[in-house]
Scaffold this motif. Sequence first.
Motif, PDB file in Angstrom:
ATOM      1  N   ILE A   1       1.197  -1.300  -0.175  1.00 39.33           N
ATOM      2  CA  ILE A   1      -0.029   0.085  -0.166  1.00 39.33           C
ATOM      3  C   ILE A   1       0.895   1.441   0.475  1.00 39.33           C
ATOM      4  N   ALA A   2       1.978   0.963   1.081  1.00 37.39           N
ATOM      5  CA  ALA A   2       2.877   2.107   1.069  1.00 37.39           C
ATOM      6  C   ALA A   2       3.282   2.823  -0.637  1.00 37.39           C
ATOM      7  N   GLN A   3       3.866   1.547  -1.536  1.00 37.37           N
ATOM      8  CA  GLN A   3       4.911   1.879  -1.807  1.00 37.37           C
ATOM      9  C   GLN A   3       3.553   2.233  -3.628  1.00 37.37           C
ATOM     10  N   HIS A   4       2.589   1.384  -3.551  1.00 34.39           N
ATOM     11  CA  HIS A   4       1.150   1.656  -4.531  1.00 34.39           C
ATOM     12  C   HIS A   4       1.430   3.491  -4.243  1.00 34.39           C
ATOM     13  N   GLY A   5       0.907   4.282  -3.101  1.00 35.19           N
ATOM     14  CA  GLY A   5       1.069   5.525  -2.631  1.00 35.19           C
ATOM     15  C   GLY A   5       2.002   6.495  -3.592  1.00 35.19           C
ATOM     16  N   MET A   6       2.762   5.538  -3.456  1.00 35.94           N
ATOM     17  CA  MET A   6       4.336   6.985  -3.707  1.00 35.94           C
ATOM     18  C   MET A   6       4.099   6.538  -5.696  1.00 35.94           C
ATOM     19  N   GLY A   7       3.093   5.347  -6.286  1.00 31.19           N
ATOM     20  CA  GLY A   7       3.663   5.271  -7.718  1.00 31.19           C
ATOM     21  C   GLY A   7       3.152   4.737  -8.047  1.00 31.19           C
ATOM     22  N   ASP A   8       4.477   3.634  -7.000  1.00 33.98           N
ATOM     23  CA  ASP A   8       5.683   2.599  -7.487  1.00 33.98           C
ATOM     24  C   ASP A   8       5.218   0.735  -7.472  1.00 33.98           C
ATOM     25  N   THR A   9       3.842   1.364  -8.856  1.00 39.33           N
ATOM     26  CA  THR A   9       3.066   0.174  -8.903  1.00 39.33           C
ATOM     27  C   THR A   9       3.392  -1.265  -9.112  1.00 39.33           C
ATOM     28  N   SER A  10       4.534  -1.411  -9.750  1.00 39.36           N
ATOM     29  CA  SER A  10       5.399  -2.250  -9.414  1.00 39.36           C
ATOM     30  C   SER A  10       6.171  -3.169  -8.073  1.00 39.36           C
ATOM     31  N   ARG A  11       6.622  -2.669  -7.801  1.00 41.24           N
ATOM     32  CA  ARG A  11       6.574  -3.632  -6.410  1.00 41.24           C
ATOM     33  C   ARG A  11       5.614  -3.249  -5.923  1.00 41.24           C
ATOM     34  N   SER A  12       4.408  -2.510  -4.987  1.00 42.48           N
ATOM     35  CA  SER A  12       3.659  -2.707  -4.941  1.00 42.48           C
ATOM     36  C   SER A  12       2.681  -3.947  -5.310  1.00 42.48           C
ATOM     37  N   ASN A  13       2.830  -4.214  -6.642  1.00 39.19           N
ATOM     38  CA  ASN A  13       2.097  -5.471  -6.960  1.00 39.19           C
ATOM     39  C   ASN A  13       2.498  -6.543  -6.969  1.00 39.19           C
ATOM     40  N   ILE A  14       3.837  -6.949  -7.163  1.00 42.85           N
ATOM     41  CA  ILE A  14       5.133  -7.975  -6.828  1.00 42.85           C
ATOM     42  C   ILE A  14       4.361  -8.332  -4.872  1.00 42.85           C
ATOM     43  N   ASN A  15       4.693  -7.105  -4.763  1.00 40.03           N
ATOM     44  CA  ASN A  15       4.661  -7.496  -3.178  1.00 40.03           C
ATOM     45  C   ASN A  15       2.840  -7.436  -2.129  1.00 40.03           C
ATOM     46  N   MET A  16       1.769  -7.442  -2.553  1.00 42.46           N
ATOM     47  CA  MET A  16       0.736  -7.884  -2.617  1.00 42.46           C
ATOM     48  C   MET A  16       0.260  -8.975  -3.253  1.00 42.46           C
ATOM     49  N   GLY A  17       1.712 -10.068  -4.239  1.00 43.11           N
ATOM     50  CA  GLY A  17       1.551 -10.686  -3.996  1.00 43.11           C
ATOM     51  C   GLY A  17       1.771 -11.726  -3.070  1.00 43.11           C
ATOM     52  N   ILE A  18       3.202 -11.352  -2.908  1.00 43.61           N
ATOM     53  CA  ILE A  18       3.322 -12.071  -1.892  1.00 43.61           C
ATOM     54  C   ILE A  18       2.656 -12.066  -0.380  1.00 43.61           C
ATOM     55  N   ALA A  19       1.766 -10.932  -0.267  1.00 53.33           N
ATOM     56  CA  ALA A  19       1.532 -10.997   0.881  1.00 53.33           C
ATOM     57  C   ALA A  19      -0.168 -12.767   0.993  1.00 53.33           C
ATOM     58  N   ILE A  20      -0.596 -11.819  -0.377  1.00 49.96           N
ATOM     59  CA  ILE A  20      -1.956 -12.674  -0.866  1.00 49.96           C
ATOM     60  C   ILE A  20      -1.302 -14.660  -0.810  1.00 49.96           C
ATOM     61  N   SER A  21      -0.019 -14.835  -1.001  1.00 49.38           N
ATOM     62  CA  SER A  21       0.376 -16.111  -1.519  1.00 49.38           C
ATOM     63  C   SER A  21       0.835 -16.709   0.634  1.00 49.38           C
ATOM     64  N   MET A  22       1.474 -15.463   0.910  1.00 50.63           N
ATOM     65  CA  MET A  22       1.512 -16.159   2.833  1.00 50.63           C
ATOM     66  C   MET A  22       0.400 -15.934   3.079  1.00 50.63           C
ATOM     67  N   ALA A  23      -0.707 -15.457   2.908  1.00 48.61           N
ATOM     68  CA  ALA A  23      -2.420 -15.404   3.447  1.00 48.61           C
ATOM     69  C   ALA A  23      -2.771 -17.330   3.091  1.00 48.61           C
ATOM     70  N   THR A  24      -3.217 -17.118   1.709  1.00 50.20           N
ATOM     71  CA  THR A  24      -3.313 -18.310   1.789  1.00 50.20           C
ATOM     72  C   THR A  24      -2.562 -19.822   2.151  1.00 50.20           C
ATOM     73  N   GLU A  25      -0.757 -19.175   2.485  1.00 55.18           N
ATOM     74  CA  GLU A  25      -0.462 -20.567   3.241  1.00 55.18           C
ATOM     75  C   GLU A  25      -0.645 -21.363   4.277  1.00 55.18           C
ATOM     76  N   MET A  26      -1.042 -19.467   5.095  1.00 53.81           N
ATOM     77  CA  MET A  26      -1.767 -19.954   6.163  1.00 53.81           C
ATOM     78  C   MET A  26      -3.589 -20.161   6.169  1.00 53.81           C
ATOM     79  N   ARG A  27      -3.958 -20.385   5.034  1.00 58.02           N
ATOM     80  CA  ARG A  27      -5.022 -20.664   4.941  1.00 58.02           C
ATOM     81  C   ARG A  27      -6.485 -19.908   5.559  1.00 58.02           C
ATOM     82  N   LEU A  28      -5.794 -18.586   5.552  1.00 60.73           N
ATOM     83  CA  LEU A  28      -6.371 -17.825   6.063  1.00 60.73           C
ATOM     84  C   LEU A  28      -7.667 -17.198   5.072  1.00 60.73           C
ATOM     85  N   HIS A  29      -7.654 -17.946   4.217  1.00 63.19           N
ATOM     86  CA  HIS A  29      -9.243 -17.908   3.630  1.00 63.19           C
ATOM     87  C   HIS A  29     -10.535 -19.042   3.445  1.00 63.19           C
ATOM     88  N   ARG A  30      -9.246 -20.256   4.568  1.00 60.69           N
ATOM     89  CA  ARG A  30     -10.844 -20.636   5.255  1.00 60.69           C
ATOM     90  C   ARG A  30     -11.391 -20.706   6.477  1.00 60.69           C
TER      91      ARG A  30
END
Length: 573
Positions: A226-255
């Motif tokens: 979110i912080a990177q997105h607010g600075m206009g760095d959408t490329s890194r922002s998307n990468i780190n959002m993907g990492i966060a989602i991967s970690m969330a699914t690894e912990m099965r937060l969606h179940r």
Amino acid sequence: MDQTSDINPSIASTSPTPASTQVPTSSAPIKRRAPIACRRCRRMRSKCIHDKNNGPCQGCIESGKPDDCFYPGRGESTEDRQFRHPRQRADRKPNGKTPRVNKENTVSPSLTTSSNTLDWDGDELALLTDVETVKEGVRAFTQHFFQLGFIATEDFLLQVEREPGKIGAFLLVSILSISARFNRNYEAAQKAVQSYLDCAEKLALRELYQQPVTLERCQAFFLLSIAQHGMGDTSRSNINMGIAISMATEMRLHREETFKLITEDSTREARIRAESARRTLPVLLAAGDITTLLPCDEDEFRRGEFQVKPRAALVGTPPADLNPTLATLSSRSLFATLIQTHHIWGIVARRAVANKKSSYPNDTGSDYAKIANQLAEFEDNLPKNQAYDDLFLAGYRKKNEDLAYLSACATLRLSNIVLRKAYLGDVIRSLKGHHSGLGVHILHTITNELFDNVYHLYRQIHAQFGDSDRPLEEMVGSQMAAFCVYSCGLLLSYLVKYPGLYQNSESKKYEPPKQMYDRIIGILEEAQAIWPLASSWLNGLKSWMGGPDTGGVYEGVFMADGVRSSQVLDFLG
């Protein structure tokens, strides 16, 4: 068995506490402090003067915090010493192992650091300044940005005070990289943001492959994005959002089964941690993969209560398909409604990015009609106190939930606007006497519905941000809020350029479109001081407004930098 391990082990675990740095011995005499000192004096490296009964010390009394005066017992953890105020000695030279932190003389100095980059080696918590700086940053984060989220503020602040190592520097610095924006001194705020962001990005490289995956680490990557997105760095922002989602699914937060072991017999700490994990649910996942039910209300979260009443569910998820009433529960929390609203917004936004447009919007079987009906039904089934009203806004402001309430209401209006904006070009061509391929009645209906929503959105924005006497601290909080403001201004610019575009009784309740547009521009100029990304929206809007009438529809910033990037923010309030 410890109840904190009742849920997924990776959720229950916490970031490892950094090891204490060994102090080299010296032949010089050592000046020793009193054998007993309170935690605050240890952190501030000040002499702890108190009576023999260990009552509040002189320093805590003078600072107005006698209740914070706490004396650790013999054998108790000295972890608080790892997180204390840095020494301020003029002759002390940096040894390369801890960063230099200089204070800035600003309106809000405790939210800033002066270094453009902070080097670190080993002791992660040395990246931060004193504990009061972090606590102030957390408060700013939860008051002005993330009013509804995965942080139970008071418990979190207490943990910052006593056990910051369990939270981890990565999450704390990621929080500060957002909250430092709300400093009233623009230059100091931007300098602090870049400093904390540099720290967080360095820590991210080290945290990426740490095992086990922890809740704090997942949340930190999410906030860094979110912080990177607010600075206009959408490329890194998307990468780190993907990492966060991967970690969330690894912990099965969606179940939902991940949370089944939390019962009324679980400890309060375990219940709060489980609810924090539930609130880290990434809505960007496909609805068919999500079985996790939606969050409880804030009072229950803060108290760590066990949820006995039914939880709401997201439309399209298996629980909602099995029991549709869960999607329209009248007792659902504001946070649950916020997530549902942003889920619908995601559907509309992705459709807009793909340039999808129903050729026959009046056909009841068209995508346009189906989404329009979904929006109308969702609004009809809102709990009464979650539909927009100026009195409700005032009530939520007293509870410090006004930005979240406004986000839910404004995003609903924005969804209606973006859905209908696809036909704005047809409306303008028809206004100029050109055949658009759609009937006049259809275009008239779409135009009225479009600008009715624009006027209602303006009303909400003006109620929250339009008061000239509003304190500077109450600025536009999130990128999504700034995008709603921008979108409102963009549609108002059409009313200025094409005076005959909308003639409805609703418009007579408000000031002229040009005056409304100018107010929106003023709010956006304020927002760009917090979120640099808003500058591109503002500059594009001014360029379009001041340019010649080409008879077209302005799409550049709205589509590329607005709808597309705001998908990253699908559940923020």
